[in-house]
Design an enzyme around this catalytic site. Structure first.
Site, PDB file in Angstrom:
ATOM      1  N   GLU A  11     -51.858  99.297 -14.523  1.00 49.95           N
ATOM      2  CA  GLU A  11     -52.565  98.962 -15.576  1.00 49.95           C
ATOM      3  C   GLU A  11     -52.282 100.353 -16.154  1.00 49.95           C
ATOM      4  OE1 GLU A  11     -56.145  97.296 -13.012  1.00 49.95           O
ATOM      5  OE2 GLU A  11     -56.429  99.233 -13.832  1.00 49.95           O
ATOM      6  N   ASP A 196     -56.721  87.445 -11.547  1.00 53.71           N
ATOM      7  CA  ASP A 196     -57.410  86.130 -11.060  1.00 53.71           C
ATOM      8  C   ASP A 196     -59.000  85.690 -10.636  1.00 53.71           C
ATOM      9  OD1 ASP A 196     -59.928  87.616  -9.056  1.00 53.71           O
ATOM     10  OD2 ASP A 196     -58.405  89.192  -9.195  1.00 53.71           O
TER      11      ASP A 196
END
Length: 228
Positions: A11, A196
């Protein structure tokens, strides 16, 4: 100085690799990368996963680097069914989904003696919204909720949606970062991307699409930095 916090290596790596005049220091096992991004001084840290790691890293970042603003980047699970993998998430409010002091008259999700929700900086929300329009990215502004669990089942998802019907996404650090910023009076905004759908296939989806989410969120954060 602009502070950027992501929980996982995936990230923060994209943004870290774009820094010029890169310098690295480590404090209490937390790594901080300082440098120049889009002609702005920035410090990037990989906080580690979860609320305590996020709060520690944010406190260290604020105390050592005195940032003017903090941006939380990374991935999140979608709770809003209109969202798809890669869509950009911009926080207006953030709350804990695993805090319960209702026995003492507080709202579910509220830490005693703290606000019901931690509000993102309105000027930062406006700037991020402009950036995603310019980049023609699909984005949503709304409530993000945090807790120390990866949401990977329909039952977990339904429990959170029942408690927070307006929540658009769930993750594990943002509210701890926001609470720390609130206590130090530092403006913040969360800019994440969907990895997700926080359901029974979330674990497989997260592993498959984390990189896509990291690219989307990093692109947006980089463009935001150029506007600050």
């Amino acid at each position: 100085m602009i502070g950027i916090i992501g929980a996982m290596e995936e990230e923060v790596t994209i943004l870290k690799n774009k820094l010029t005049q890169l310098s690295e220091i480590s404090v209490a096992h937390v790594k901080f990368y300082t440098g120049i991004l889009k002609d702005r001084e920035v410090v990037i840290t990989q906080s580690g996963i979860g609320k305590v790691n996020a709060a520690i890293s944010t406190t260290l970042l604020i105390n050592k680097f005195k940032p003017d603003v903090i941006i939380n980047t990374g991935s999140a699970g979608a709770l809003d069914e209109s969202l798809n993998v890669g869509d950009v998430l911009i926080s207006d409010d953030v709350k804990y989904h695993d805090a319960d002091a209702t026995a003492f008259g507080y709202e579910y999700g509220q830490i005693p003696q703290m606000p019901v929700a931690f509000q993102s900086s309105k000027p930062l929300i406006e700037k991020v919204s402009q950036v995603v329009q310019q980049q023609q990215l699909t984005a949503k502004v709304g409530l993000i909720v945090s807790g120390d669990s990866f949401i990977g089942s329909v039952e977990q998802r339904q429990k959170i949606k029942k408690a927070f019907p307006n929540a658009m996404a769930v993750e594990m650090e943002a509210t701890a970062i926001a609470q720390t910023c609130y206590q130090f009076n530092v403006p913040f905004v969360v800019v994440r991307a969907v990895s997700d759908l926080a359901n029974g296939e979330a674990e497989m989806s997260f592993e498959a699409f984390l990189e896509k989410a990291a690219v989307s969120s990093s692109q947006t954060v980089e463009a935001l930095v150029s506007q600050l």
